[in-house]
Scaffold this active site. Structure first.
Site, PDB file in Angstrom:
ATOM      1  N   GLY A  62       1.049  -1.076  -0.291  1.00 23.49           N
ATOM      2  CA  GLY A  62      -0.171  -0.327   0.135  1.00 23.49           C
ATOM      3  C   GLY A  62       0.826   1.184  -0.093  1.00 23.49           C
ATOM      4  O   GLY A  62       0.776   2.286   0.776  1.00 23.49           O
ATOM      5  N   LEU A  64       1.692   3.723  -2.209  1.00 31.33           N
ATOM      6  CA  LEU A  64       1.405   5.275  -2.858  1.00 31.33           C
ATOM      7  C   LEU A  64       0.307   6.258  -2.114  1.00 31.33           C
ATOM      8  O   LEU A  64      -0.300   6.559  -2.148  1.00 31.33           O
ATOM      9  CB  LEU A  64       0.602   4.581  -4.000  1.00 31.33           C
ATOM     10  CG  LEU A  64       1.973   3.865  -5.286  1.00 31.33           C
ATOM     11  CD1 LEU A  64       1.132   4.019  -6.677  1.00 31.33           C
ATOM     12  CD2 LEU A  64       2.979   5.480  -4.366  1.00 31.33           C
ATOM     13  N   GLN A  66      -1.067   7.853   1.876  1.00 27.36           N
ATOM     14  CA  GLN A  66      -0.535   8.850   2.630  1.00 27.36           C
ATOM     15  C   GLN A  66       1.156   9.213   2.982  1.00 27.36           C
ATOM     16  O   GLN A  66       1.799   9.644   2.998  1.00 27.36           O
ATOM     17  CB  GLN A  66      -1.322   9.377   3.653  1.00 27.36           C
ATOM     18  CG  GLN A  66      -1.513  10.426   4.101  1.00 27.36           C
ATOM     19  CD  GLN A  66      -1.919  10.757   5.580  1.00 27.36           C
ATOM     20  OE1 GLN A  66      -2.425   9.761   5.888  1.00 27.36           O
ATOM     21  NE2 GLN A  66      -1.675  12.208   6.294  1.00 27.36           N
ATOM     22  N   LEU A  67       1.302   7.550   3.720  1.00 26.16           N
ATOM     23  CA  LEU A  67       2.153   7.566   4.564  1.00 26.16           C
ATOM     24  C   LEU A  67       3.811   6.214   3.569  1.00 26.16           C
ATOM     25  O   LEU A  67       5.288   7.335   3.996  1.00 26.16           O
ATOM     26  CB  LEU A  67       2.486   6.611   5.547  1.00 26.16           C
ATOM     27  CG  LEU A  67       0.806   7.571   7.020  1.00 26.16           C
ATOM     28  CD1 LEU A  67       0.546   6.307   7.987  1.00 26.16           C
ATOM     29  CD2 LEU A  67       1.742   8.835   6.997  1.00 26.16           C
ATOM     30  N   ILE A  89      -1.091  -1.500  -6.195  1.00 23.73           N
ATOM     31  CA  ILE A  89      -1.869  -1.820  -7.370  1.00 23.73           C
ATOM     32  C   ILE A  89      -2.105  -0.866  -7.935  1.00 23.73           C
ATOM     33  O   ILE A  89      -2.327  -1.449  -9.203  1.00 23.73           O
ATOM     34  CB  ILE A  89      -2.844  -2.701  -6.949  1.00 23.73           C
ATOM     35  CG1 ILE A  89      -3.552  -1.674  -5.999  1.00 23.73           C
ATOM     36  CG2 ILE A  89      -2.676  -3.279  -6.495  1.00 23.73           C
ATOM     37  CD1 ILE A  89      -5.211  -1.925  -5.665  1.00 23.73           C
ATOM     38  N   ARG A  90      -1.120   0.478  -7.902  1.00 29.63           N
ATOM     39  CA  ARG A  90      -1.531   1.138  -8.852  1.00 29.63           C
ATOM     40  C   ARG A  90      -0.207   1.675  -9.387  1.00 29.63           C
ATOM     41  O   ARG A  90       1.015   1.302  -9.257  1.00 29.63           O
ATOM     42  CB  ARG A  90      -2.129   2.884  -8.155  1.00 29.63           C
ATOM     43  CG  ARG A  90      -3.606   2.577  -7.465  1.00 29.63           C
ATOM     44  CD  ARG A  90      -3.974   3.872  -6.851  1.00 29.63           C
ATOM     45  NE  ARG A  90      -3.340   4.158  -5.062  1.00 29.63           N
ATOM     46  CZ  ARG A  90      -2.865   5.026  -5.335  1.00 29.63           C
ATOM     47  NH1 ARG A  90      -3.627   6.071  -5.038  1.00 29.63           N
ATOM     48  NH2 ARG A  90      -2.301   5.484  -3.890  1.00 29.63           N
ATOM     49  N   ILE A 107      -2.240  -7.687  -2.195  1.00 30.92           N
ATOM     50  CA  ILE A 107      -2.256  -8.407  -0.753  1.00 30.92           C
ATOM     51  C   ILE A 107      -3.496  -8.975  -1.263  1.00 30.92           C
ATOM     52  O   ILE A 107      -2.854 -10.176  -0.428  1.00 30.92           O
ATOM     53  CB  ILE A 107      -2.245  -6.818   0.062  1.00 30.92           C
ATOM     54  CG1 ILE A 107      -3.123  -6.936   0.270  1.00 30.92           C
ATOM     55  CG2 ILE A 107      -1.476  -6.940   1.020  1.00 30.92           C
ATOM     56  CD1 ILE A 107      -3.977  -5.917   1.734  1.00 30.92           C
ATOM     57  N   TYR A 195     -13.852  -0.158   9.185  1.00 31.39           N
ATOM     58  CA  TYR A 195     -12.312   0.288   9.443  1.00 31.39           C
ATOM     59  C   TYR A 195     -11.667   0.053  10.713  1.00 31.39           C
ATOM     60  O   TYR A 195     -10.339  -0.630  11.070  1.00 31.39           O
ATOM     61  CB  TYR A 195     -11.490   1.352   8.904  1.00 31.39           C
ATOM     62  CG  TYR A 195     -10.518   2.035   8.878  1.00 31.39           C
ATOM     63  CD1 TYR A 195      -9.421   1.499   8.310  1.00 31.39           C
ATOM     64  CD2 TYR A 195     -10.721   2.937   9.962  1.00 31.39           C
ATOM     65  CE1 TYR A 195      -8.485   1.569   8.690  1.00 31.39           C
ATOM     66  CE2 TYR A 195      -8.831   3.610  10.118  1.00 31.39           C
ATOM     67  CZ  TYR A 195      -7.653   3.626   9.503  1.00 31.39           C
ATOM     68  OH  TYR A 195      -6.822   3.744   9.900  1.00 31.39           O
TER      69      TYR A 195
END
Length: 373
Positions: A62, A64, A66-67, A89-90, A107, A195
Site C-alpha cells: 500500500g 502509494l 499517505q504514509l 496496485i496503482r 495483497i 475500518y
C-alpha cells in the site's frame, strides 16, 4: 519431509504442555509450529540465506497511500535505496518510480505476495494497504476484503518466512464505550466502523501470531496524521490536512466536523520516526505488541485560531458531515502513550504551533511556485 516432520513434533510438544490456569504457557519467541498455511509439495522457490547483521530488506505494501512514500524515503536514507521496495496496485508517479525500487503487489494474491518476499529476500514488512474510515463505510465489502483478507495473507507470509512485521492501527480501533480522555493502551475498544473493526482484528491476530508462531509483530495506534505533500485519503481527520491547502489557496475553509471535536493528531515526520523507532527497538524492550503514540490533541476551532495567527483574513465555516461526525464522536480525544515513552523512548517533536508553521510554509512555497509558473 524431515523438516516438516520435525516442525510437527515441535508443535505437538508445545500444544501438549499444560497451562498454569491463569497465564498462557511461556512460548519460544520464534517459530513454534507448522506454518499457518501448508506449503505445497511441489512448491519451488529460490531460497537465499540472510545474515541478521546485514541491513534489513524492506517491503512496504500500500505504498502509494499517505504514509508509504515518506516511509520509503526515510528507510532508504537509513538502510540504502535498493534495500527498500515500495509496492502498490496503482501506477506510481514518475518521481516515486525513479526514487527507488517499485513493484506491483496485490495483497489479495497470496502466491504473488509470497513470491515477492522470497525472490527479494524480504526481512521487514510494513503493511499499509487498507481502506480508511469514511471510505470503508461507503464500501464495506471491499474494506472487509482489503483490510481483513489482505491482512491474513500478510500474516501468513510473515510467519512462514520469519519476517519482522509492522501493521499500523488507529484511533479508529476504539469506540463510544472506550475511555476517551485519555485512552490507555489496554481498555474496551468495540469500534463501530468496518475500518476500526478490521484494525482491532489486526491487533489481536498479530498478537496471536506472536504467541502461536513466534511472529515478530509490532503495531502502533496512529492518531490523525497530518502531512503536507499528500492528498487526504478518505479518513475522518482529513480536515486537518485540507485546511492548510484551502487557507493558502482561498483564505477560507469549510470544515465537515463540529468546531469542538477534539481528536489526537500527529505530524507525519513524527509518525514515520515513531514507526522506524519501534521497529528498531530491541525485542526485549517491548512489553506490548500494540502501542498508542501521540503528539497533540486539538479541535477544528483551535486549529483555525492557530492558522489565524499566520493568515489574519482566514475564515472557517462548518458544514457537518453526519457520518464523519458520528465516527469522530466515538474516537479518543487524547491518547495515553506513556508506555511507548517508557519502553522504547518515544518522544514527539511537533506540537500545534510547529505543525501549523510547517504546513503553511510548505503550501505557501508551493503556491508561490505555481503562481510564478
Amino acid at each position: 519431509m524431515p523438516v516438516v516432520k520435525m516442525l510437527k513434533q515441535v508443535a505437538s510438544r508445545t500444544l501438549g504442555s499444560p497451562a498454569c490456569g491463569c497465564q498462557p504457557p511461556t512460548l519460544p519467541r520464534r517459530f513454534l509450529g507448522t506454518s499457518p498455511r501448508q506449503i505445497p509439495a511441489d512448491a519451488n522457490f529460490h531460497s537465499t540465506s540472510f545474515s541478521e547483521a546485514n541491513q534489513p530488506r524492506v517491503l512496504i505494501t500500500g505504498g502509494l497511500g499517505q504514509l508509504g512514500v515518506g516511509l520509503a524515503s526515510l528507510l532508504r536514507k537509513r538502510f540504502g535505496k535498493d534495500n527498500v521496495i515500495l509496492s502498490d496496485i496503482r501506477k506510481p508517479p514518475e518521481h516515486v518510480f525513479l526514487s527507488g525500487p517499485f513493484i506491483y503487489s496485490d495483497i489479495l494474491d497470496y502466491k504473488n505476495l509470497r513470491e515477492i518476499v522470497v525472490n527479494n529476500r524480504v526481512t521487514w514488512l510494513f503493511h499499509y494497504s487498507a481502506l480508511l474510515s469514511a471510505v470503508g463505510e461507503a464500501n464495506v465489502s471491499l474494506a472487509r476484503a482489503v483490510n481483513i483478507t489482505g491482512l491474513h495473507n500478510v500474516l501468513d507470509v510473515a510467519a512462514e518466512h520469519g519476517l519482522r512485521l509492522f501493521v499500523p492501527s488507529t484511533i479508529g480501533a476504539f469506540g463510544p464505550t472506550s475511555p476517551r480522555n485519555p485512552t490507555p493502551d489496554l481498555c474496551i475498544q468495540r469500534p463501530r466502523t468496518i475500518y476500526g473493526v478490521s484494525k482491532v482484528h489486526a491487533e489481536l491476530m498479530g498478537e496471536y501470531y506472536y504467541y502461536r508462531y513466534g511472529l515478530d509483530f509490532r503495531c502502533l495506534r496512529y492518531p490523525g496524521i497530518i502531512s503536507a505533500d499528500s492528498q487526504p485519503g478518505g479518513g475522518t481527520t482529513d480536515y486537518a490536512v485540507q485546511i492548510f491547502q484551502d487557507a493558502v489557496k482561498n483564505g477560507r475553509f469549510e470544515c465537515n466536523l463540529n468546531p469542538g471535536t477534539k481528536l489526537p493528531m500527529m505530524y507525519i515526520d513524527d509518525c514515520l520516526r515513531a514507526t522506524l523507532e519501534v521497529m528498531e527497538a530491541p525485542a526485549e524492550a517491548l512489553s506490548l505488541r500494540t502501542y498508542n503514540v501521540n503528539a497533540m490533541s486539538f479541535t477544528p476551532a483551535e486549529l483555525a485560531q492557530e492558522v489565524l495567527k499566520h493568515i489574519p483574513e482566514f475564515q472557517i465555516t462548518y458544514n457537518v458531515d453526519s457520518v464523519r461526525q458520528a465516527i469522530a464522536d466515538s474516537w479518543p480525544m487524547n491518547f495515553d502513550d506513556s508506555t511507548a515513552r517508557r519502553d522504547w523512548g518515544w518522544k514527539h517533536d511537533f506540537d500545534l504551533p510547529e505543525l501549523v508553521t510547517t504546513m503553511l510554509n510548505f503550501h505557501g512555497a508551493h503556491s508561490r511556485v505555481a503562481q510564478a509558473n
